[in-house]
Design a protein around this motif. Structure first.
Motif, short mmCIF file in Angstrom:
data_model
loop_
_atom_site.label_atom_id
_atom_site.label_comp_id
_atom_site.label_asym_id
_atom_site.label_seq_id
_atom_site.Cartn_x
_atom_site.Cartn_y
_atom_site.Cartn_z
N ALA A 152 -3.70 4.44 1.55
CA ALA A 152 -4.23 4.40 0.18
C ALA A 152 -3.32 3.54 -0.69
O ALA A 152 -2.40 2.89 -0.20
CB ALA A 152 -4.30 5.83 -0.36
N ASN A 153 -3.61 3.53 -1.98
CA ASN A 153 -2.77 2.86 -2.98
C ASN A 153 -2.55 1.37 -2.65
O ASN A 153 -1.46 0.85 -2.82
CB ASN A 153 -1.42 3.58 -3.10
CG ASN A 153 -0.72 3.29 -4.43
OD1 ASN A 153 -1.33 2.77 -5.36
ND2 ASN A 153 0.56 3.61 -4.51
N GLU B 147 5.53 2.23 -12.39
CA GLU B 147 6.47 3.35 -12.30
C GLU B 147 7.74 2.96 -11.53
O GLU B 147 8.68 3.76 -11.45
CB GLU B 147 5.81 4.53 -11.58
CG GLU B 147 4.59 5.09 -12.31
CD GLU B 147 3.86 6.15 -11.51
OE1 GLU B 147 3.26 7.04 -12.14
OE2 GLU B 147 3.90 6.10 -10.26
N LYS C 171 4.12 4.85 -1.47
CA LYS C 171 3.72 6.26 -1.48
C LYS C 171 2.58 6.42 -2.51
O LYS C 171 1.60 5.70 -2.45
CB LYS C 171 4.90 7.18 -1.79
CG LYS C 171 6.10 6.97 -0.87
CD LYS C 171 5.75 7.20 0.59
CE LYS C 171 6.97 7.04 1.49
NZ LYS C 171 6.63 7.10 2.92
N GLU C 172 2.77 7.30 -3.50
CA GLU C 172 1.71 7.49 -4.49
C GLU C 172 2.02 6.79 -5.82
O GLU C 172 1.25 6.87 -6.78
CB GLU C 172 1.49 8.99 -4.76
CG GLU C 172 2.55 9.68 -5.60
CD GLU C 172 3.90 9.89 -4.90
OE1 GLU C 172 4.89 10.22 -5.57
OE2 GLU C 172 3.94 9.71 -3.66
N LYS C 173 3.13 6.06 -5.88
CA LYS C 173 3.56 5.46 -7.14
C LYS C 173 2.76 4.21 -7.49
O LYS C 173 2.37 3.44 -6.62
CB LYS C 173 5.05 5.10 -7.07
CG LYS C 173 5.96 6.31 -6.99
CD LYS C 173 7.41 5.89 -7.06
CE LYS C 173 8.33 7.11 -6.96
NZ LYS C 173 8.14 8.04 -8.09
N LYS C 174 2.57 3.99 -8.80
CA LYS C 174 1.99 2.75 -9.29
C LYS C 174 3.13 1.76 -9.55
O LYS C 174 4.29 2.15 -9.73
CB LYS C 174 1.20 3.00 -10.57
CG LYS C 174 -0.07 3.84 -10.37
CD LYS C 174 -0.83 3.99 -11.67
CE LYS C 174 -2.17 4.66 -11.43
NZ LYS C 174 -2.02 6.03 -10.94
N CYS D 219 0.86 -1.19 0.00
CA CYS D 219 0.00 0.00 0.00
C CYS D 219 0.89 1.24 0.00
O CYS D 219 2.10 1.15 -0.28
CB CYS D 219 -0.94 -0.01 1.20
SG CYS D 219 -0.09 0.08 2.79
N SER D 220 0.30 2.38 0.33
CA SER D 220 1.07 3.63 0.31
C SER D 220 2.19 3.65 1.34
O SER D 220 3.11 4.46 1.24
CB SER D 220 0.13 4.82 0.55
OG SER D 220 -0.63 4.63 1.73
#
Length: 203
Positions: free
Chosen positions: A167-168, A132, A126-129, A121-122
Motif C-alpha cells: 500500500a501507500n 510526515e 510503512k503508513e507514513k505520508k 511504497c509501504s
C-alpha cells in the motif's frame, strides 16, 4: 554509456541533453536512453545525483553528504533493518523515531525516467505520508531499478508482490508544482524535500 555521458559530458550526447531539457512538459519524450532521461528530469526537479561504480564509492559519497551538511552528530531516521545492516560499518547512527532526526535514509522501488521521480511504497514508508518525514532524504538505489514510466514501475511492483501488493504507493519528486500535484494522485500528501540519490551501478 548514457548515464556516464550525462554526468561527465561527451560528444553528441550534449546535443540530445540540451534538446531534452528545453522541450515543453507535454511534448513527446526524445528517444534517449532511460538512464540519461532520468538524470535530466531528476536534476530538473532539483535532486542531487551521485552515481557510483562500487559500494566503496557509495561510502565516500555518503561521507561527503554528511560533511557537507554537518550531520556528524545527526541520527538518520530509517525504517529498513536491511539497509541499516548494509551501512552498519559507516560512521552514521540510526533511529526509528522521526522526531529525533532531520534525515530520512531509505531505499525505493523504482527510479522513473519519465519525470525524474522516485517510486516508493509501504515497503519504504510503512503508513507514513511524505510530509510526515524529515525534510532531508537520502535514497539508496541501483541502476537496475530504472524504469521508463510510473505505469511500468507499478506493473513490476504488482508482479513482484502479487500475493501481497504493498500500500501507500507514491512518488517523491522534488520541487513539484502544486498544479502538477493536483493532477497526480501518486503525489498525494507530498512535500518538497532536499533529496540526495546514491545510485549504485549493478548492471
Amino acid at each position: 554509456m548514457g548515464l556516464f555521458d550525462i554526468l561527465f559530458g561527451g560528444g553528441k550526447k550534449k546535443v540530445s541533453k540540451e534538446t531534452a531539457e528545453t522541450r515543453g512538459v507535454h511534448m513527446p519524450d526524445l528517444n534517449i536512453p532511460v538512464d540519461e532521461k532520468f538524470t535530466i528530469h531528476f536534476k530538473k526537479n532539483g535532486g542531487k545525483f551521485l552515481y557510483c561504480d562500487s559500494f566503496s564509492e557509495i561510502s565516500d559519497a555518503l561521507k561527503n553528504i554528511v560533511n557537507e551538511n554537518a550531520w556528524q552528530e545527526e541520527q538518520f531516521f530509517s525504517m529498513n533493518p536491511k539497509l541499516e545492516e548494509k551501512f552498519s560499518k559507516e560512521s552514521i547512527r540510526f533511529t526509528d523515531k522521526t522526531k529525533e532526526s532531520e534525515v530520512f535514509f531509505t531505499t525505493c522501488e523504482h527510479l522513473v525516467a519519465q519525470n525524474g521521480s522516485i517510486l516508493v511504497c509501504s515497503n519504504q514508508l510503512k503508513e507514513k505520508k511524505l510530509n510526515e518525514l524529515p525534510e532531508n532524504l537520502i535514497v539508496f538505489a541501483t541502476t537496475s531499478q530504472l524504469v521508463e514510466s510510473i505505469g511500468e514501475g507499478l506493473k513490476i511492483i504488482k508482479k513482484r508482490y502479487k500475493n501481497s501488493i504493498p500500500a501507500n504507493i507514491t512518488t517523491i519528486k522534488h520541487f513539484q508544482s502544486d498544479t502538477e500535484k493536483k493532477d497526480d494522485f501518486l503525489s498525494y500528501g507530498s512535500s518538497s524535500k532536499n533529496l540526495y540519490l546514491l545510485l549504485l551501478e549493478d548492471l
